[in-house]
Structures are given as structure tokens and as C-alpha cells.
Design a protein around this motif. Structure first.
Motif, PDB file in Angstrom:
ATOM      1  N   SER A 129     -19.284  27.911   6.281  1.00  0.00           N
ATOM      2  CA  SER A 129     -18.229  27.851   5.262  1.00  0.00           C
ATOM      3  C   SER A 129     -18.846  27.761   3.870  1.00  0.00           C
ATOM      4  CB  SER A 129     -17.321  26.647   5.505  1.00  0.00           C
ATOM      5  OG  SER A 129     -16.630  26.757   6.722  1.00  0.00           O
ATOM      6  N   PHE A 130     -19.877  26.948   3.743  1.00  0.00           N
ATOM      7  CA  PHE A 130     -20.528  26.764   2.453  1.00  0.00           C
ATOM      8  C   PHE A 130     -21.217  28.039   1.981  1.00  0.00           C
ATOM      9  CE2 PHE A 130     -24.466  25.808   0.135  1.00  0.00           C
ATOM     10  CZ  PHE A 130     -23.942  25.212  -0.993  1.00  0.00           C
ATOM     11  N   THR A 131     -22.049  28.651   2.828  1.00  0.00           N
ATOM     12  CA  THR A 131     -22.805  29.838   2.400  1.00  0.00           C
ATOM     13  C   THR A 131     -21.885  31.010   2.114  1.00  0.00           C
ATOM     14  OG1 THR A 131     -23.202  30.447   4.719  1.00  0.00           O
ATOM     15  CG2 THR A 131     -24.914  29.166   3.604  1.00  0.00           C
ATOM     16  N   ASP A 132     -20.827  31.159   2.911  1.00  0.00           N
ATOM     17  CA  ASP A 132     -19.903  32.272   2.692  1.00  0.00           C
ATOM     18  C   ASP A 132     -19.081  32.091   1.427  1.00  0.00           C
ATOM     19  OD1 ASP A 132     -20.648  33.715   4.914  1.00  0.00           O
ATOM     20  OD2 ASP A 132     -19.204  32.736   6.218  1.00  0.00           O
ATOM     21  N   THR A 133     -18.856  30.843   1.041  1.00  0.00           N
ATOM     22  CA  THR A 133     -18.010  30.565  -0.114  1.00  0.00           C
ATOM     23  C   THR A 133     -18.783  30.643  -1.430  1.00  0.00           C
ATOM     24  OG1 THR A 133     -16.556  29.133   1.202  1.00  0.00           O
ATOM     25  CG2 THR A 133     -16.471  28.879  -1.187  1.00  0.00           C
ATOM     26  N   VAL A 134     -19.987  30.052  -1.470  1.00  0.00           N
ATOM     27  CA  VAL A 134     -20.692  29.938  -2.752  1.00  0.00           C
ATOM     28  C   VAL A 134     -21.662  31.080  -3.025  1.00  0.00           C
ATOM     29  CG1 VAL A 134     -20.537  27.436  -2.627  1.00  0.00           C
ATOM     30  CG2 VAL A 134     -22.615  28.560  -1.838  1.00  0.00           C
ATOM     31  N   GLY A 135     -22.160  31.757  -1.969  1.00  0.00           N
ATOM     32  CA  GLY A 135     -23.189  32.760  -2.189  1.00  0.00           C
ATOM     33  C   GLY A 135     -24.462  32.103  -2.707  1.00  0.00           C
ATOM     34  N   ASN A 136     -25.336  32.881  -3.338  1.00  0.00           N
ATOM     35  CA  ASN A 136     -26.618  32.322  -3.770  1.00  0.00           C
ATOM     36  C   ASN A 136     -26.553  31.685  -5.159  1.00  0.00           C
ATOM     37  OD1 ASN A 136     -26.371  34.573  -5.311  1.00  0.00           O
ATOM     38  ND2 ASN A 136     -28.135  35.656  -4.461  1.00  0.00           N
ATOM     39  N   LYS A 137     -25.348  31.445  -5.658  1.00  0.00           N
ATOM     40  CA  LYS A 137     -25.234  30.801  -6.967  1.00  0.00           C
ATOM     41  C   LYS A 137     -25.576  29.311  -6.880  1.00  0.00           C
ATOM     42  CE  LYS A 137     -20.429  29.260  -6.745  1.00  0.00           C
ATOM     43  NZ  LYS A 137     -19.096  29.275  -7.384  1.00  0.00           N
ATOM     44  N   SER A 138     -25.478  28.729  -5.707  1.00  0.00           N
ATOM     45  CA  SER A 138     -25.710  27.301  -5.543  1.00  0.00           C
ATOM     46  C   SER A 138     -27.187  27.008  -5.299  1.00  0.00           C
ATOM     47  CB  SER A 138     -24.887  26.765  -4.369  1.00  0.00           C
ATOM     48  OG  SER A 138     -25.259  25.425  -4.076  1.00  0.00           O
ATOM     49  N   LYS A 139     -27.662  25.902  -5.858  1.00  0.00           N
ATOM     50  CA  LYS A 139     -29.057  25.511  -5.643  1.00  0.00           C
ATOM     51  C   LYS A 139     -29.288  25.067  -4.193  1.00  0.00           C
ATOM     52  CE  LYS A 139     -28.254  20.788  -7.363  1.00  0.00           C
ATOM     53  NZ  LYS A 139     -28.677  19.792  -8.385  1.00  0.00           N
ATOM     54  N   TYR A 140     -28.215  24.819  -3.456  1.00  0.00           N
ATOM     55  CA  TYR A 140     -28.344  24.410  -2.057  1.00  0.00           C
ATOM     56  C   TYR A 140     -28.286  25.593  -1.095  1.00  0.00           C
ATOM     57  CZ  TYR A 140     -27.047  19.933  -4.190  1.00  0.00           C
ATOM     58  OH  TYR A 140     -26.989  18.827  -4.985  1.00  0.00           O
ATOM     59  N   TYR A 141     -28.090  26.791  -1.624  1.00  0.00           N
ATOM     60  CA  TYR A 141     -27.850  27.943  -0.754  1.00  0.00           C
ATOM     61  C   TYR A 141     -29.006  28.220   0.196  1.00  0.00           C
ATOM     62  CZ  TYR A 141     -26.974  32.700   0.795  1.00  0.00           C
ATOM     63  OH  TYR A 141     -26.786  33.814   1.569  1.00  0.00           O
ATOM     64  N   THR A 142     -30.237  28.243  -0.313  1.00  0.00           N
ATOM     65  CA  THR A 142     -31.403  28.563   0.522  1.00  0.00           C
ATOM     66  C   THR A 142     -31.562  27.550   1.644  1.00  0.00           C
ATOM     67  OG1 THR A 142     -32.547  29.621  -1.323  1.00  0.00           O
ATOM     68  CG2 THR A 142     -33.897  28.913   0.537  1.00  0.00           C
ATOM     69  N   ASP A 143     -31.467  26.266   1.306  1.00  0.00           N
ATOM     70  CA  ASP A 143     -31.606  25.225   2.337  1.00  0.00           C
ATOM     71  C   ASP A 143     -30.477  25.313   3.355  1.00  0.00           C
ATOM     72  OD1 ASP A 143     -32.898  22.786   3.383  1.00  0.00           O
ATOM     73  OD2 ASP A 143     -31.030  21.806   2.785  1.00  0.00           O
ATOM     74  N   ALA A 144     -29.259  25.575   2.879  1.00  0.00           N
ATOM     75  CA  ALA A 144     -28.116  25.695   3.793  1.00  0.00           C
ATOM     76  C   ALA A 144     -28.295  26.874   4.738  1.00  0.00           C
ATOM     77  CB  ALA A 144     -26.823  25.839   3.000  1.00  0.00           C
ATOM     78  N   SER A 145     -28.789  28.002   4.230  1.00  0.00           N
ATOM     79  CA  SER A 145     -28.996  29.190   5.068  1.00  0.00           C
ATOM     80  C   SER A 145     -30.033  28.929   6.145  1.00  0.00           C
ATOM     81  CB  SER A 145     -29.426  30.375   4.197  1.00  0.00           C
ATOM     82  OG  SER A 145     -28.430  30.710   3.262  1.00  0.00           O
ATOM     83  N   GLN A 146     -31.115  28.255   5.771  1.00  0.00           N
ATOM     84  CA  GLN A 146     -32.162  27.936   6.748  1.00  0.00           C
ATOM     85  C   GLN A 146     -31.661  26.960   7.803  1.00  0.00           C
ATOM     86  OE1 GLN A 146     -35.301  26.507   4.181  1.00  0.00           O
ATOM     87  NE2 GLN A 146     -35.985  28.580   3.639  1.00  0.00           N
ATOM     88  N   LEU A 147     -30.898  25.962   7.361  1.00  0.00           N
ATOM     89  CA  LEU A 147     -30.367  24.979   8.305  1.00  0.00           C
ATOM     90  C   LEU A 147     -29.318  25.614   9.210  1.00  0.00           C
ATOM     91  CD1 LEU A 147     -30.892  21.992   8.867  1.00  0.00           C
ATOM     92  CD2 LEU A 147     -28.900  21.444   7.483  1.00  0.00           C
ATOM     93  N   LEU A 148     -28.547  26.584   8.677  1.00  0.00           N
ATOM     94  CA  LEU A 148     -27.558  27.292   9.481  1.00  0.00           C
ATOM     95  C   LEU A 148     -28.241  28.028  10.627  1.00  0.00           C
ATOM     96  CD1 LEU A 148     -24.748  28.442  10.077  1.00  0.00           C
ATOM     97  CD2 LEU A 148     -25.166  30.181   8.306  1.00  0.00           C
ATOM     98  N   LYS A 149     -29.342  28.692  10.348  1.00  0.00           N
ATOM     99  CA  LYS A 149     -30.076  29.403  11.391  1.00  0.00           C
ATOM    100  C   LYS A 149     -30.565  28.434  12.469  1.00  0.00           C
ATOM    101  CE  LYS A 149     -31.683  33.208   8.483  1.00  0.00           C
ATOM    102  NZ  LYS A 149     -32.862  33.925   7.941  1.00  0.00           N
ATOM    103  N   LYS A 150     -31.066  27.278  12.058  1.00  0.00           N
ATOM    104  CA  LYS A 150     -31.531  26.276  13.022  1.00  0.00           C
ATOM    105  C   LYS A 150     -30.368  25.781  13.887  1.00  0.00           C
ATOM    106  CE  LYS A 150     -35.347  24.557  10.162  1.00  0.00           C
ATOM    107  NZ  LYS A 150     -35.896  23.371   9.444  1.00  0.00           N
ATOM    108  N   ALA A 151     -29.226  25.547  13.249  1.00  0.00           N
ATOM    109  CA  ALA A 151     -28.057  25.071  13.995  1.00  0.00           C
ATOM    110  C   ALA A 151     -27.597  26.113  15.000  1.00  0.00           C
ATOM    111  CB  ALA A 151     -26.921  24.730  13.028  1.00  0.00           C
ATOM    112  N   GLN A 152     -27.603  27.375  14.601  1.00  0.00           N
ATOM    113  CA  GLN A 152     -27.184  28.442  15.516  1.00  0.00           C
ATOM    114  C   GLN A 152     -28.135  28.565  16.702  1.00  0.00           C
ATOM    115  OE1 GLN A 152     -27.024  31.535  12.552  1.00  0.00           O
ATOM    116  NE2 GLN A 152     -24.792  31.521  12.545  1.00  0.00           N
ATOM    117  N   LYS A 153     -29.426  28.384  16.452  1.00  0.00           N
ATOM    118  CA  LYS A 153     -30.394  28.413  17.548  1.00  0.00           C
ATOM    119  C   LYS A 153     -30.143  27.264  18.523  1.00  0.00           C
ATOM    120  CE  LYS A 153     -34.253  30.724  15.207  1.00  0.00           C
ATOM    121  NZ  LYS A 153     -35.649  30.573  14.718  1.00  0.00           N
TER     122      LYS A 153
END
Length: 359
Positions: free
Chosen positions: A86-110
Motif C-alpha cells: 500500500s505504501f510503495t504503490d501510493t507514494v512512489g519513489n518520492k518518499s525517503k522510505y521508498y527504497t527500504d520499504a521496497s526491499q522489506l516488501l520483497k523479503k516479506a513476500q519471500k
């Protein structure tokens, strides 16, 4: 594990409430959640986050990053993935948390893929017909559909619920499958552009052709087939780590059949279905090869039409949504939220379909 941050700044919660007491309560739970989060006490942080969710307040988009991260540390990987997505789809890469959220999302999906066995497919009557597509069961669930940072017709990003399990074609409908229908019903054979038929996806078919195929298949198998809605298509397209493309990530060489994905020695045309790796549900070519008809009316912005099939008798002057991108599409278009539209009578060597089965 600890990620120290300022208690009142770490997710910029916006509190909107007509009652001052509710706002005060929300501030209290925010402060408590911040305190426990900074102390690595994620169990109590989660409890306070949940109190905020139950209150009549508007939550800033960064909330879903920190709540998702807390859920991840508590071992609730499915819920963590939902909130981080929800966070990554809503904010895109404008947020300073985007990169960390994307990496953590991949870990959660795994983690989800490792810990949650796939639901067994419901038994369906086996029919020995070469024209019956292989189907894969997709469990019900929820996801964030659309994007707030793409074109106007992709907005707004909104939570969407898929209430029932369904099955979807493992591959796009092929020429061999469609030709069996055309021969049986004495329907005109679609043009293959000289590229070959067989296991290549059927092309040059109108919406009426695709719908006629689903009705014929339903009658022959005594099962219920149709085209997917836009929501159902995007739900499947967002499955799997590779499908969760970030705003700076594109399909690369060998990932799909598209303009920008092919090696220089490969011809620009369709390829046999299943030529590329599937997503985590085992669905092939959800991106690239051919655009795919859906049964949903196209609208310039989301208004609920994306969740249902249009009335076939009321399509005059209207266009239908198509999804997935094709062999001639730029790789930037091969994203789960990208939409396009065509008139129902439109024929193209870059447009086909896949079927959905109601269970």
C-alpha cells in the motif's frame, strides 16, 4: 534490528477529526507506538498502531510503512506485505522510505511464499478437449489497485477486495485452442500475420470473438468461463516479487516479450505462450506478448467499473479496458497498474485474451 528515529517525525501522521478528544487519543497512541518502536518492542508498538487504525482519524501514507515494518518484525509477513505494498504503490519513489520499504516488501513476500502453502485447486470435472486452457486457482484477497503517480486513468490508488477464489488461464488463449472453437462454430479464422498458429497467442480477435469463445467453452465443459475484470487481472499481475516493479525498475532483456525486452537477434512478433518465467502463481505472460481483453468498461478514472463485467448490450460508443502490454509495447508499459483501451470491434496483431473460470 533497531532503527532509531524521532518519535514525532518518523511517519508524519496527519490527524483529522472533528472531536478534540479523539485527536488527543490519537496523539497518545502515536507517541506510545513511537516509543515502543524505538525500543524494539514491536509487540506493544503493534498494539498502539492497531488502536490508531480503529479510530476515526486520517492516517498519513507513511503510517503504512512503519506499521508494515512493525508487522514484519512480529513475523506477520502477509499483513506486512499488504501494508508495505500500500505504501510503495501510493507514494512512489518520492518518499525517503521508498527504497527500504521496497526491499522489506520483497523479503516479506519471500517469507509468505515459504510459510504459506498454496491453496489446493478445487476439483473440476476433467474434459478431454484440446481447446480447454490449463487453469490455475487464485485465492481471494485484497490489494491496492492503481497508482497515484502514473497517468490520470491510473488514479486513484485504492484498496480493492477480491471476495471469491477464481481460476485464470495459465497461458493466454492460443491459436490451437481458438481454432478448435472457430471450426466447431464455423467462425472465421483470425489472421496469424504469417507468424504461425499452434501455441502462439491468438491475435486479431475482437471482444465479441473472445466472449463467444468463453460461452462456447462454458457450454462444452459445463463450467463457467468469462474474461477477467480489470481488478482481477491486476490482482494476478501484482502477484510475485518480479511483478512488484518499482518506479525505477523495468522489465529487462529476457524477462518478457516487449520492445526493450528482446535480444537484438529476435524478431518483433508474438512468441509461443510460456516462453518466459511465470509469476509466483505459475501464470505466464501476464506482461508482454499480447495485450489482453478484459470484460470491464474503460473509464478515465476509477469509479467501480473496474470490478465488474460490462453489459454486452450497452457497449455502443464505449471502449473496453485492455491490460498487460504486448510484443510492441515499451517495457515501461509492462507494469501491473498500466491501462489501455480499445473499441469492442478493434482487431490487432498485438491483442488477444486469457480466460477466467468462476469457482
Amino acid at each position: 534490528m533497531k532503527k532509531p528515529i524521532q518519535a514525532l517525525l518518523f511517519f508524519c501522521l496527519l490527524l483529522i477529526s472533528t472531536l478534540l478528544s479523539a485527536a488527543q487519543d490519537a496523539r497518545y497512541y502515536l507517541q506510545q507506538a513511537s516509543k515502543y518502536y524505538n525500543e524494539d518492542d514491536f509487540k506493544n508498538a503493534e498494539k498502539n498502531f492497531q488502536h490508531l487504525l480503529k479510530m476515526n482519524v486520517s492516517l498519513h501514507e507513511d503510517f503504512y510503512y512503519f506499521y508494515g515494518k512493525t508487522l514484519f518484525y512480529n513475523g506477520k509477513y502477509k499483513e506486512a506485505a499488504d501494508n508495505l505494498s500500500s505504501f510503495t504503490d501510493t507514494v512512489g519513489n518520492k518518499s525517503k522510505y521508498y527504497t527500504d520499504a521496497s526491499q522489506l516488501l520483497k523479503k516479506a513476500q519471500k517469507k509468505v511464499a515459504q510459510q504459506e502453502p498454496r491453496k489446493p485447486e478445487k476439483k473440476r470435472k476433467a474434459v478431454k478437449l484440446s481447446s480447454v486452457p490449463e487453469m490455475v486457482t487464485i485465492p481471494s484477497g485484497k490489494f491496492v489497485m492503481g497508482s497515484n503517480h502514473g497517468t490520470e486513468d491510473q488514479k486513484p490508488a485504492h484498496k480493492t477486495i477480491i471476495n471469491e477464489d477464481f481460476a485464470i488461464g495459465k497461458y493466454e488463449v492460443t491459436f490451437s485452442q481458438y481454432d478448435a472453437f472457430a471450426k466447431a462454430t464455423k467462425r472465421k479464422m483470425p489472421d496469424d500475420e504469417g507468424w504461425g498458429r499452434g501455441n502462439r497467442p491468438v491475435i486479431n480477435v475482437s471482444l465479441a470473438d473472445a466472449l463467444a469463445y468463453t460461452r462456447w467453452l462454458s457450454k462444452k465443459t459445463r463450467r463457467t468461463f468469462r474474461l477477467p475484470t480489470e481488478a482481477e487481472f491486476e490482482y494476478v499481475a501484482r502477484t510475485g516479487i518480479k511483478a512488484q516493479l518499482g518506479f525505477n525498475t523495468l522489465m529487462g532483456l529476457g524477462d518478457a516479450n516487449c520492445d526493450g525486452c528482446r535480444y537484438f537477434w529476435e524478431s518483433a512478433k508474438t512468441v509461443p505462450v510460456g516462453s518466459f518465467e511465470p509469476n509466483s502463481y505459475g501464470i505466464h505472460d501476464i506482461f508482454g506478448n499480447v495485450w489482453e481483453w478484459t470484460c470491464s468498461l474503460y473509464t478515465r478514472s476509477y469509479n467501480g467499473q473496474e470490478k465488474s463485467c460490462a453489459d454486452e448490450n450497452q457497449l455502443t460508443g464505449k471502449t473496453m479496458s485492455v491490460r498487460g502490454g504486448g510484443w510492441d509495447s515499451a517495457n515501461r508499459l509492462l507494469r501491473p497498474y498500466v491501462r489501455y483501451n480499445n473499441f469492442p470491434t478493434y482487431l490487432s496483431n498485438e491483442l488477444g485474451f486469457r480466460v477466467l473460470e468462476e469457482l
